[in-house]
Design a protein around this motif. Sequence first.
Motif, PDB file in Angstrom:
ATOM      1  N   ARG A 123     -13.645  -9.036 -30.496  1.00  0.00           N
ATOM      2  CA  ARG A 123     -12.205  -8.842 -30.603  1.00  0.00           C
ATOM      3  C   ARG A 123     -11.691  -9.139 -32.012  1.00  0.00           C
ATOM      4  O   ARG A 123     -10.797  -8.461 -32.511  1.00  0.00           O
ATOM      5  CB  ARG A 123     -11.492  -9.720 -29.585  1.00  0.00           C
ATOM      6  CG  ARG A 123     -10.002  -9.440 -29.545  1.00  0.00           C
ATOM      7  CD  ARG A 123      -9.240 -10.259 -28.528  1.00  0.00           C
ATOM      8  NE  ARG A 123      -7.846  -9.875 -28.619  1.00  0.00           N
ATOM      9  CZ  ARG A 123      -7.009 -10.335 -29.548  1.00  0.00           C
ATOM     10  NH1 ARG A 123      -7.429 -11.213 -30.438  1.00  0.00           N
ATOM     11  NH2 ARG A 123      -5.753  -9.906 -29.592  1.00  0.00           N
ATOM     12  N   ALA A 124     -12.252 -10.166 -32.668  1.00  0.00           N
ATOM     13  CA  ALA A 124     -11.801 -10.540 -34.012  1.00  0.00           C
ATOM     14  C   ALA A 124     -11.971  -9.398 -35.005  1.00  0.00           C
ATOM     15  O   ALA A 124     -11.223  -9.296 -35.990  1.00  0.00           O
ATOM     16  CB  ALA A 124     -12.569 -11.769 -34.493  1.00  0.00           C
ATOM     17  N   ALA A 125     -12.945  -8.519 -34.770  1.00  0.00           N
ATOM     18  CA  ALA A 125     -13.194  -7.367 -35.642  1.00  0.00           C
ATOM     19  C   ALA A 125     -12.675  -6.079 -35.023  1.00  0.00           C
ATOM     20  O   ALA A 125     -13.141  -4.989 -35.365  1.00  0.00           O
ATOM     21  CB  ALA A 125     -14.686  -7.253 -35.935  1.00  0.00           C
ATOM     22  N   ARG A 126     -11.715  -6.225 -34.102  1.00  0.00           N
ATOM     23  CA  ARG A 126     -11.129  -5.069 -33.406  1.00  0.00           C
ATOM     24  C   ARG A 126     -12.222  -4.232 -32.732  1.00  0.00           C
ATOM     25  O   ARG A 126     -12.201  -3.010 -32.752  1.00  0.00           O
ATOM     26  CB  ARG A 126     -10.300  -4.218 -34.367  1.00  0.00           C
ATOM     27  CG  ARG A 126      -9.155  -4.997 -35.006  1.00  0.00           C
ATOM     28  CD  ARG A 126      -8.438  -4.206 -36.075  1.00  0.00           C
ATOM     29  NE  ARG A 126      -7.632  -5.065 -36.924  1.00  0.00           N
ATOM     30  CZ  ARG A 126      -7.109  -4.712 -38.091  1.00  0.00           C
ATOM     31  NH1 ARG A 126      -7.299  -3.481 -38.558  1.00  0.00           N
ATOM     32  NH2 ARG A 126      -6.412  -5.563 -38.799  1.00  0.00           N
ATOM     33  N   PHE A 127     -13.173  -4.956 -32.153  1.00  0.00           N
ATOM     34  CA  PHE A 127     -14.272  -4.346 -31.396  1.00  0.00           C
ATOM     35  C   PHE A 127     -15.047  -3.313 -32.214  1.00  0.00           C
ATOM     36  O   PHE A 127     -15.483  -2.280 -31.709  1.00  0.00           O
ATOM     37  CB  PHE A 127     -13.747  -3.747 -30.088  1.00  0.00           C
ATOM     38  CG  PHE A 127     -13.000  -4.744 -29.250  1.00  0.00           C
ATOM     39  CD1 PHE A 127     -13.667  -5.799 -28.640  1.00  0.00           C
ATOM     40  CD2 PHE A 127     -11.625  -4.653 -29.089  1.00  0.00           C
ATOM     41  CE1 PHE A 127     -12.976  -6.734 -27.884  1.00  0.00           C
ATOM     42  CE2 PHE A 127     -10.927  -5.588 -28.334  1.00  0.00           C
ATOM     43  CZ  PHE A 127     -11.612  -6.633 -27.729  1.00  0.00           C
ATOM     44  N   GLY A 128     -15.216  -3.644 -33.498  1.00  0.00           N
ATOM     45  CA  GLY A 128     -16.024  -2.795 -34.369  1.00  0.00           C
ATOM     46  C   GLY A 128     -15.266  -1.711 -35.095  1.00  0.00           C
ATOM     47  O   GLY A 128     -15.851  -0.983 -35.889  1.00  0.00           O
ATOM     48  N   THR A 129     -13.963  -1.612 -34.870  1.00  0.00           N
ATOM     49  CA  THR A 129     -13.183  -0.554 -35.523  1.00  0.00           C
ATOM     50  C   THR A 129     -12.661  -0.967 -36.892  1.00  0.00           C
ATOM     51  O   THR A 129     -12.209  -0.119 -37.661  1.00  0.00           O
ATOM     52  CB  THR A 129     -11.990  -0.119 -34.646  1.00  0.00           C
ATOM     53  OG1 THR A 129     -11.067  -1.212 -34.514  1.00  0.00           O
ATOM     54  CG2 THR A 129     -12.472   0.330 -33.265  1.00  0.00           C
ATOM     55  N   GLN A 130     -12.695  -2.259 -37.190  1.00  0.00           N
ATOM     56  CA  GLN A 130     -12.254  -2.724 -38.498  1.00  0.00           C
ATOM     57  C   GLN A 130     -13.385  -2.536 -39.520  1.00  0.00           C
ATOM     58  O   GLN A 130     -14.547  -2.818 -39.214  1.00  0.00           O
ATOM     59  CB  GLN A 130     -11.866  -4.208 -38.443  1.00  0.00           C
ATOM     60  CG  GLN A 130     -11.311  -4.746 -39.754  1.00  0.00           C
ATOM     61  CD  GLN A 130     -10.848  -6.192 -39.632  1.00  0.00           C
ATOM     62  OE1 GLN A 130     -11.116  -6.853 -38.634  1.00  0.00           O
ATOM     63  NE2 GLN A 130     -10.156  -6.690 -40.631  1.00  0.00           N
TER      64      GLN A 130
END
Length: 252
Positions: A123-130
Motif C-alpha cells: 500500500r505504501a507504494a500504491r500497490f506497485g503503481t508508484q
Amino acid sequence: MTQQSLKQKLKSGPCMGLFSKTTDSAMVEAAGLGGMDFIILDMEHGPATLETMHHHVRAARLGGVAPVIRARGIDAHAIGSALDTGAEGVQVPNINTADQAREAVAAARFHPYGQRGVCRFVRAARFGTQPKDDYFAEANEATLILQVEGTEGVRNLDEILEVEGFDVLFVGPYDLSQSVGKPGQVEAPEVIELIDEIARKAEARGILLGAFSDQLARSRDLIKGGFNYLAHSVDVNVFAEACQRLKGQING
C-alpha cells in the motif's frame, strides 16, 4: 503523505496527538477531524492486527491526521510491515542500547541508510503503481521515533543519541516509573529527574523530543519544555472520560 508531513510539522513547532488502542477505524478518522496532528496506532499494547492497521491508516488519511504505528518491538519484520501500510511513521519501543537503536534504523530505512526489506507491491507504494525511485526516496523520509523508557536506556543515552537516522526521541514515563520501582507513579521525583536528564541531553544534540502524558497540566508543561511530539492519553480513555463528564453534567 499529508499536505504537510509530520516531520515538517515537528520541525516548525509542537504537534499534539494521542495513542489509539481501538479496532474501529472511525475513531481514528474522528481524531483527525477533531484536529489531532498525529495518532499513534498501537501494536505493542493494543488489540489491532496488521490487517486492521491498513484500515486505520486509510482512515487517518481521510481524517487528515498523520498515522504513526507503534511496532510490537525491535523487530525488522514488524517495523517494515508497519511502514508497508503507508503509515507516515513508525515508533519503536524499549530502546536500551545504541545497537538496538541502529537495528531499528536499519529496519526502517532502505539503502543506503538501512536494510529494510524491499517490496514495492504494498500500500505504501500504491500497490506497485508508484515509480520505484520515487517510492524508495519517499519511504526513507518516514518519521522514525525511538522510545527510551527505562534506566538502562538512560544509562546508555549518550551512545543512543549518537546513532544517526531517527527523528524523535520519545520518553515513556510509565515504563520509566516501573524501572525505578514505582510503577504508575509518573510524577515521582525519580521519574521527573530522568525525563529532565533525557531532555537536556537530546536538546544539546538538536534531537526532537516526544513524550506521553495523561494529565493536562503535565502536557502543557512538556510542550513548554520543548517536547514537540506530545501524545496526550489514549482514544478509548478520552472517550470514557468524556462519557463520565457528560453523565455528571446531565445529572448534576
